[in-house]
Write an enzyme that holds these catalytic residues in place. Structure first.
Site, mmCIF file in Angstrom:
data_model
loop_
_atom_site.group_PDB
_atom_site.id
_atom_site.type_symbol
_atom_site.label_atom_id
_atom_site.label_comp_id
_atom_site.label_asym_id
_atom_site.label_seq_id
_atom_site.Cartn_x
_atom_site.Cartn_y
_atom_site.Cartn_z
ATOM 1 N N GLY A 35 30.635 32.365 50.524
ATOM 2 C CA GLY A 35 29.673 31.502 50.862
ATOM 3 C C GLY A 35 28.275 32.111 49.719
ATOM 4 O O GLY A 35 28.578 32.525 48.621
ATOM 5 N N LEU A 74 27.070 30.424 47.451
ATOM 6 C CA LEU A 74 27.585 29.890 46.092
ATOM 7 C C LEU A 74 26.494 30.009 44.894
ATOM 8 O O LEU A 74 25.599 29.576 45.085
ATOM 9 C CB LEU A 74 28.262 28.654 46.121
ATOM 10 C CG LEU A 74 29.530 28.481 47.355
ATOM 11 C CD1 LEU A 74 30.245 27.287 46.950
ATOM 12 C CD2 LEU A 74 30.542 29.563 47.071
ATOM 13 N N ASN A 128 26.340 29.674 40.363
ATOM 14 C CA ASN A 128 27.027 29.288 39.122
ATOM 15 C C ASN A 128 28.245 29.649 38.758
ATOM 16 O O ASN A 128 29.106 29.033 38.445
ATOM 17 C CB ASN A 128 26.179 29.369 37.859
ATOM 18 C CG ASN A 128 24.832 28.424 38.100
ATOM 19 O OD1 ASN A 128 24.726 27.499 38.592
ATOM 20 N ND2 ASN A 128 23.742 28.950 37.019
ATOM 21 N N HIS A 147 30.514 30.586 41.023
ATOM 22 C CA HIS A 147 31.493 29.759 41.910
ATOM 23 C C HIS A 147 31.754 28.288 41.267
ATOM 24 O O HIS A 147 32.857 27.914 41.512
ATOM 25 C CB HIS A 147 30.949 29.672 43.375
ATOM 26 C CG HIS A 147 30.912 31.278 43.886
ATOM 27 N ND1 HIS A 147 29.715 31.536 44.335
ATOM 28 C CD2 HIS A 147 31.804 31.815 44.358
ATOM 29 C CE1 HIS A 147 29.953 32.970 44.905
ATOM 30 N NE2 HIS A 147 31.379 32.880 45.073
ATOM 31 N N GLU A 168 36.365 36.941 37.067
ATOM 32 C CA GLU A 168 36.438 38.188 36.381
ATOM 33 C C GLU A 168 35.443 38.972 36.679
ATOM 34 O O GLU A 168 35.724 40.168 36.175
ATOM 35 C CB GLU A 168 37.025 37.937 35.007
ATOM 36 C CG GLU A 168 38.195 37.301 34.729
ATOM 37 C CD GLU A 168 38.564 36.589 33.359
ATOM 38 O OE1 GLU A 168 37.701 37.039 32.330
ATOM 39 O OE2 GLU A 168 39.809 36.411 33.105
#
Length: 166
Positions: A17, A19, A21, A23, A136
């Site tokens: 959660g 969230l 950018n 995500h 990443e």
């Protein structure tokens, strides 16, 4: 049940959660990757926190998260309860590779990656995705999860997405 009614494979984006950018990029990438259904999970993993206070104060932005996920292409959002993730007397604790988790962030966050592996493994068992999308930005976590999926011989493709965070 959404999954039971869908014959398509699942692109899975697990989150805690809050969230942002990064995500949004993961969800959009999952949606564009292949014509599978895109499922986002939101579960604040208590096993990832060394300090109970950090768990309590972790931002809970569920309504905003739901809106963002759907606006980026998610077809479904899975918000499991603690009971669903940690069924009584039936949890399978996963250990992160010692070699991979005993360096970098793992030096100061003892047990953190074990907690990540335990909950992600449980989510994968429930969701049964074809592909999992991971950022990443959390490079060590990405490598540890790739290793776990390979060692457990799970038939799940890992897609890593270069993303940014403010």
């Amino acid at each position: 049940n959404w999954k039971a009614n869908s014959k398509e494979d699942i692109n899975f984006v697990p989150t805690m959660g809050n969230l942002h950018n990064g995500h949004a990029e993961l969800i959009s990438s999952a949606k564009k990757f292949i014509p599978n259904k895109t499922l986002v999970s939101i579960f604040i993993n208590p096993l990832q926190f060394d300090n109970e206070k950090d768990l309590i104060t972790y931002p809970k932005t569920q309504n905003k998260d739901i809106q963002l996920a759907f606006s980026c292409g998610a077809e479904a959002i899975f918000i499991p309860s603690r009971q669903e993730i940690f069924p009584e007397n039936n949890i399978i604790y996963k250990k992160a590779s010692k070699k991979l988790s005993s360096k970098l962030c793992g030096l100061k966050r003892i047990g953190h990656f074990d907690g990540v592996c335990t909950v992600v493994y449980r989510l994968l068992d429930i969701v049964k995705p074809k592909t999992i999308f991971l950022g990443e930005k959390d490079w060590q976590q990405l490598i540890i999860l790739k290793n776990m999926i390979k060692e457990m011989k799970l038939n799940i493709e890992v897609k890593s997405i270069s993303n940014q965070r403010d």
